[in-house]
Design a protein around this motif. Structure first.
Motif, mmCIF file in Angstrom:
data_model
loop_
_atom_site.group_PDB
_atom_site.id
_atom_site.type_symbol
_atom_site.label_atom_id
_atom_site.label_comp_id
_atom_site.label_asym_id
_atom_site.label_seq_id
_atom_site.Cartn_x
_atom_site.Cartn_y
_atom_site.Cartn_z
ATOM 1 N N PRO A 54 0.807 -1.223 0.000
ATOM 2 C CA PRO A 54 0.000 0.000 0.000
ATOM 3 C C PRO A 54 0.843 1.277 0.000
ATOM 4 O O PRO A 54 1.113 1.869 1.042
ATOM 5 C CB PRO A 54 -0.832 -0.128 1.278
ATOM 6 C CG PRO A 54 0.011 -0.966 2.187
ATOM 7 C CD PRO A 54 0.746 -1.929 1.284
ATOM 8 N N GLN A 55 1.243 1.692 -1.185
ATOM 9 C CA GLN A 55 2.098 2.867 -1.313
ATOM 10 C C GLN A 55 1.425 4.130 -0.803
ATOM 11 O O GLN A 55 2.105 5.057 -0.360
ATOM 12 C CB GLN A 55 2.537 3.039 -2.765
ATOM 13 C CG GLN A 55 3.436 1.915 -3.226
ATOM 14 C CD GLN A 55 3.853 2.049 -4.674
ATOM 15 O OE1 GLN A 55 3.426 2.967 -5.381
ATOM 16 N NE2 GLN A 55 4.683 1.142 -5.134
ATOM 17 N N HIS A 56 0.105 4.164 -0.818
ATOM 18 C CA HIS A 56 -0.598 5.351 -0.309
ATOM 19 C C HIS A 56 -0.434 5.494 1.200
ATOM 20 O O HIS A 56 -0.621 6.571 1.744
ATOM 21 C CB HIS A 56 -2.086 5.293 -0.685
ATOM 22 C CG HIS A 56 -2.838 4.189 -0.006
ATOM 23 N ND1 HIS A 56 -2.764 2.874 -0.419
ATOM 24 C CD2 HIS A 56 -3.658 4.208 1.064
ATOM 25 C CE1 HIS A 56 -3.513 2.121 0.369
ATOM 26 N NE2 HIS A 56 -4.078 2.906 1.276
ATOM 27 N N ILE A 57 -0.040 4.425 1.893
ATOM 28 C CA ILE A 57 0.176 4.488 3.340
ATOM 29 C C ILE A 57 1.603 4.931 3.654
ATOM 30 O O ILE A 57 1.828 5.867 4.410
ATOM 31 C CB ILE A 57 -0.139 3.136 4.014
ATOM 32 C CG1 ILE A 57 -1.633 2.848 3.906
ATOM 33 C CG2 ILE A 57 0.307 3.139 5.480
ATOM 34 C CD1 ILE A 57 -2.052 1.485 4.412
ATOM 35 N N HIS A 58 2.586 4.244 3.073
ATOM 36 C CA HIS A 58 3.983 4.574 3.407
ATOM 37 C C HIS A 58 4.599 5.614 2.480
ATOM 38 O O HIS A 58 5.615 6.207 2.829
ATOM 39 C CB HIS A 58 4.863 3.326 3.493
ATOM 40 C CG HIS A 58 4.791 2.429 2.294
ATOM 41 N ND1 HIS A 58 5.204 2.809 1.054
ATOM 42 C CD2 HIS A 58 4.352 1.151 2.187
ATOM 43 C CE1 HIS A 58 5.046 1.803 0.205
ATOM 44 N NE2 HIS A 58 4.515 0.789 0.858
ATOM 45 N N GLY A 59 4.024 5.848 1.317
ATOM 46 C CA GLY A 59 4.515 6.894 0.424
ATOM 47 C C GLY A 59 5.814 6.585 -0.291
ATOM 48 O O GLY A 59 6.426 7.475 -0.880
ATOM 49 N N ILE A 60 6.258 5.350 -0.259
ATOM 50 C CA ILE A 60 7.512 4.958 -0.916
ATOM 51 C C ILE A 60 7.176 4.389 -2.285
ATOM 52 O O ILE A 60 6.299 3.532 -2.411
ATOM 53 C CB ILE A 60 8.283 3.936 -0.054
ATOM 54 C CG1 ILE A 60 8.624 4.564 1.300
ATOM 55 C CG2 ILE A 60 9.535 3.454 -0.780
ATOM 56 C CD1 ILE A 60 9.149 3.572 2.318
ATOM 57 N N ARG A 61 7.874 4.844 -3.309
ATOM 58 C CA ARG A 61 7.623 4.427 -4.683
ATOM 59 C C ARG A 61 8.680 3.417 -5.139
ATOM 60 O O ARG A 61 9.812 3.423 -4.663
ATOM 61 C CB ARG A 61 7.655 5.634 -5.621
ATOM 62 C CG ARG A 61 6.674 6.719 -5.224
ATOM 63 C CD ARG A 61 5.247 6.301 -5.586
ATOM 64 N NE ARG A 61 4.288 7.251 -5.050
ATOM 65 C CZ ARG A 61 3.364 6.944 -4.143
ATOM 66 N NH1 ARG A 61 3.264 5.742 -3.645
ATOM 67 N NH2 ARG A 61 2.511 7.857 -3.728
ATOM 68 N N ALA A 62 8.274 2.585 -6.099
ATOM 69 C CA ALA A 62 9.175 1.549 -6.618
ATOM 70 C C ALA A 62 10.474 2.152 -7.143
ATOM 71 O O ALA A 62 11.548 1.594 -6.932
ATOM 72 C CB ALA A 62 8.471 0.743 -7.705
#
Length: 110
Positions: A54-62
């Motif tokens: 869930p990138q919307h939670i941690h904000g880290i992108r691939a």
């Protein structure tokens, strides 16, 4: 009797359960002495070699973890940093479960 030394840590993960193969994707550690003075700080993104959850939670992108080290790359350094320290975290049970799982993947007890 010596001073008590602390390691304040935080993790970001791909999910909520290491049993579901969720992984640590970011680690931060602040080393603190008995009086609360910061001795050093360290943080790193980690490449989990899987989707980031869930990138919307941690904000880290691939793209941010593509060239980041794996947990295995930093495991020895992390172990040395935490040696002899009392671990402190907002949710230590959660962070500890994930660190245990990451070290288990390497065949090493945490």
């Amino acid at each position: 009797m010596g001073d008590v030394l602390y390691a304040v840590l935080d993790t970001e993960t791909t999910g909520l359960s290491p049993q579901l193969q969720h992984r640590v994707i970011e680690l931060a550690v602040v080393l603190v002495d008995e009086q609360g003075n910061v001795e050093s700080e360290w943080s790193t993104l980690l490449n989990p070699n899987r989707d980031l959850g869930p990138q919307h939670i941690h904000g880290i992108r691939a793209s941010e973890v593509l060239n980041a080290p794996s947990f295995g790359d930093v495991a020895g350094f992390l172990a040395e940093m935490l040696l002899g320290r009392v671990l402190v975290a907002h949710n230590l049970r959660f962070d500890r479960l994930f660190l245990d799982a990451e070290y288990d993947r390497l065949g090493v007890p945490f």
